[in-house]
Design an enzyme around this catalytic site. Structure first.
Site, PDB file in Angstrom:
ATOM      1  N   GLY A 133      52.329 -42.025  49.252  1.00  0.00           N
ATOM      2  CA  GLY A 133      53.752 -41.734  49.039  1.00  0.00           C
ATOM      3  C   GLY A 133      54.416 -42.799  48.186  1.00  0.00           C
ATOM      4  CB  VAL A 156      58.286 -34.313  46.617  1.00  0.00           C
ATOM      5  CG1 VAL A 156      58.030 -35.350  45.522  1.00  0.00           C
ATOM      6  CG2 VAL A 156      57.601 -34.730  47.910  1.00  0.00           C
ATOM      7  CE  LYS A 182      47.941 -38.608  51.680  1.00  0.00           C
ATOM      8  NZ  LYS A 182      48.879 -38.889  52.791  1.00  0.00           N
ATOM      9  CG  ASP A 229      47.217 -35.739  54.001  1.00  0.00           C
ATOM     10  OD1 ASP A 229      47.718 -35.160  53.026  1.00  0.00           O
ATOM     11  OD2 ASP A 229      47.525 -36.906  54.337  1.00  0.00           O
ATOM     12  N   GLY A 285      59.929 -33.815  62.324  1.00  0.00           N
ATOM     13  CA  GLY A 285      59.654 -33.517  60.924  1.00  0.00           C
ATOM     14  C   GLY A 285      58.504 -34.296  60.326  1.00  0.00           C
ATOM     15  N   GLY A 309      57.678 -38.693  52.824  1.00  0.00           N
ATOM     16  CA  GLY A 309      59.136 -38.631  52.871  1.00  0.00           C
ATOM     17  C   GLY A 309      59.711 -38.338  51.503  1.00  0.00           C
TER      18      GLY A 309
END
Length: 409
Positions: free
Chosen positions: A129, A12, A200, A196, A182, A298
């Protein structure tokens, strides 16, 4: 010119630097000033970077530089991120972060600290994201009373479940593919065990209802126990299985919040969100259902959200953006035993469906063939009532293979 620092030059962080350098003219036109990367903090060396001369291994160079007005934290983890962010805010520097673990653990404290020091603490990239969600909820939907938020908040688990649903892959094979592409880390625990997604939904719940929700207050389940049998039975019921983070406002001013796999009806807008994509539904009293969709992770999608917050901070160097919630002690969260859901149950045992009917009353059998394996769905009930009945069924010689909530989404 506004000088900034970036702490962390991983996926990032390097994306943030790339956007700031390649989109310099566009950002200048929007802001009226240049955003200048003065320092990049990382323990590694990047000699091929176009800003290689601005790297430092010493945080003190950032904290002591009065020209640096905005600091970007993209290191991840809690420590030393928390200590560095706290010190930056106390030094009068606004902070932007993509670190959902940090916001979920210390959001209320850091927001209060930012208010005290008249700076900003922004974290659009911490949820979804590149999907805009924090700012729309805080601004565009401000006229609404939020009744419910539900979302597919983790791209890794959504990719795995999509492969199980569409390609008939076993869980282990789908996870391996996600790692090869990935989408999953070498240690995927935070994703596949639901941690995770839990962080959020905690951030979104804190924002929507004004009190900090800590992850350890939220019942959390992952997807490791989902099998192809469950996927096929869900299809017969007109559903797909998704890992959902959901929070719902109740009539007693308390909230029901959970992260768990759910059977999502095909008619739901969340049912067709596949692969590594995320989708977040906000149910407001004025707007009804509003759904935000896009890539939830991403390099460039997440960096895009970080840069948007950087621009926002640069535009408000001498005043705060109103983004705030108070600390919470969990007293506004109901216990999972009180949560109400219809349930899907997969079982093994002779006359299992007949025995289930005797205990649960009205059920819907999903079995289309004989044998000792079956599945059924129940009517909506509290989880404590469901647990009592399922334990009774188990004591009657029926093996309980799987139980999954059915989402009213």
């Amino acid at each position: 010119m506004v000088s900034i620092a970036i702490m962390g030059h991983g996926v990032v962080g390097s994306g943030v630097a790339e956007i700031l350098l390649t989109h310099k003219q566009k950002l200048f036109a929007r802001l009226g000033e240049e955003i200048y990367i003065k320092k990049v903090l990382d323990l590694r060396e990047f000699p091929d970077s176009p800003i290689a001369d601005r790297f430092t291994k010493d945080f003190e160079e950032i904290i002591n530089d009065l020209e640096i007005r905005v600091v970007v934290e993209v290191m991840g983890g809690l420590h030393p991120s928390y200590e560095f962010v706290s010190r930056c805010i106390k030094a009068g520097k606004s902070v932007v972060t993509s670190n959902k673990e940090l916001v979920a653990a210390y959001g209320a404290e850091l927001l209060a600290l930012a208010k005290e020091n008249n700076v900003n603490f922004l974290f659009e990239a911490s949820v979804g994201g590149g999907i805009p969600i924090i700012r729309p909820m805080n601004q565009c939907l401000v006229a609404n009373i939020v009744d419910e938020i539900a979302g597919i908040l983790n791209g890794t688990t959504n990719f795995i479940l999509t492969k199980m649903i569409e390609d008939g892959m076993q869980f282990a094979d789908a996870l391996k593919l996600a790692q090869e592409l990935g989408f999953a880390e070498k240690d995927p625990t935070a994703d596949i065990e639901g941690h995770d997604a839990c962080r959020k939904i905690c951030i979104l719940a804190s924002l929507a209802f004004g009190k900090h929700v800590y992850p350890d207050s939220v019942h959390t389940e992952g997807i490791t126990k989902i099998t192809l049998e469950d996927v096929k039975y869900a299809e017969k019921f007109g559903c797909v299985i998704k890992l959902i983070g959901r929070v719902k406002k109740l009539n007693n001013n308390k909230i029901d919040i959970i992260t768990a796999p759910m059977l999502v009806p095909l008619k739901s807008q969340l049912a067709n969100i596949d692969n590594e994509f995320n989708g977040i539904m906000v149910r407001g009293d004025c707007t009804g259902d509003v759904v935000f969709y896009g890539k939830g992770a991403g390099k460039l999608p997440t960096a895009s959200a970080v840069v948007a917050d950087i621009v926002d901070c640069c535009q408000h160097l001498k005043k705060r953006r109103f983004l705030f919630w108070t600390d919470g002690d969990g007293s506004n969260i109901i216990n999972v035993s009180e949560s109400v859901f219809a349930m899907y149950v997969r079982v093994k045992g002779r006359d299992a469906v007949v025995k289930a009917e005797g205990i649960f009353g009205s059920i819907q059998s999903l079995s289309t063939h004989g044998g000792d394996r079956a599945a059924f769905t129940t009517k909506a009930m509290t989880y404590s009532e469901f647990t009592e009945k399922i334990n009774k069924l188990a004591s009657d010689g029926v093996e309980i293979l799987s139980t999954i909530r059915i989402g009213d989404l």
